[in-house]
Write an enzyme that holds these catalytic residues in place. Sequence first.
Site, PDB file in Angstrom:
ATOM      1  CB  SER A 174    -144.934 -43.832  59.597  1.00  0.00           C
ATOM      2  OG  SER A 174    -146.274 -43.909  60.269  1.00  0.00           O
ATOM      3  CD  GLN A 211    -145.657 -47.487  61.815  1.00  0.00           C
ATOM      4  OE1 GLN A 211    -146.033 -47.140  62.852  1.00  0.00           O
ATOM      5  NE2 GLN A 211    -146.039 -47.510  60.596  1.00  0.00           N
ATOM      6  CG  ASP A 237    -149.327 -45.864  59.426  1.00  0.00           C
ATOM      7  OD1 ASP A 237    -148.297 -45.974  59.995  1.00  0.00           O
ATOM      8  OD2 ASP A 237    -149.916 -44.840  58.835  1.00  0.00           O
TER       9      ASP A 237
END
Length: 293
Positions: free
Chosen positions: A234, A284, A209
Amino acid sequence: MNDRPLQSLLDLLDLERIEEDIFRGASRPAVIPRVFGGQVAAQALVAAGRTVPEDRTAHSLHAYFLRPGDPGAPIVYTVDRIRDGRSFTTRRVVAVQHGQPVFHLSASFQTFEEGLEHQAPMPDAPDPETLPTAEEMLPRHAHLFRDPGVVDRILEARAAVDLRYVEPPPYVTAGKGPREPRSQVWFRTAGKLADDPLLHVCLATYVSDMTLLDSVLLAHGRGGWAIGDVVGASLDHAMWFHRPFRADEWLLYDQESPSASGGRGLGQARIYTADGQLAISVIQEGVIRVPRT
């Protein structure tokens, strides 16, 4: 090498079991005033994995970030045992803070079996040992940030991971025009890990991430939240674990962005071992907004 930052991260992932399928994890201050998404994703995967037979390893996860996490409060993880089959085990995890869900994860685990084999080839990349460390690179560019003190906070937050950019990161080239929407970093933990496969998967989840949406910024010549030209967070995150790997050995994170629209940007990536094995695929989507002036 100072192994205290890595041990601190391992302690963060060592959840307290407060009921059969309920766990509690600590939080810690992040670079921005919310829980780092990689932390909550890794902790949720730890919670799921602790309810699964040891002979089954994680092969995929799908997650949504629902609310910003409070770094000053613990997070409670509730695991639902969705399925226990002959080969596959499925778990659903909800992370809760202050009575509200902040994160949702579904993860699948599988017993090892032989099958068909092929993979995309590893792209070219320089030897990670020839690239500058974060400690060498970030201070040189402190003048680019809105708050030069953020450099120390980034270094502290990432001290457990040795992460090295192949090309200059977005904040270095911001305002100099668009670049190819692709970014590569090498990473490994800043110290050796135990042999537990779940631990290595969770550490890779944690790191995944950190940089995945960089390629979105590069496509538009933007530098990111730290220099104030975008606001982001995110939204969702998916990973597929294809082959065994160690998070304490060099892994190449090859990232690109096929699209950005509607205030959102998409990043997709492949993570390779140093000897060329495709270990992980990652996708993502995140909120990426240009601040109004």
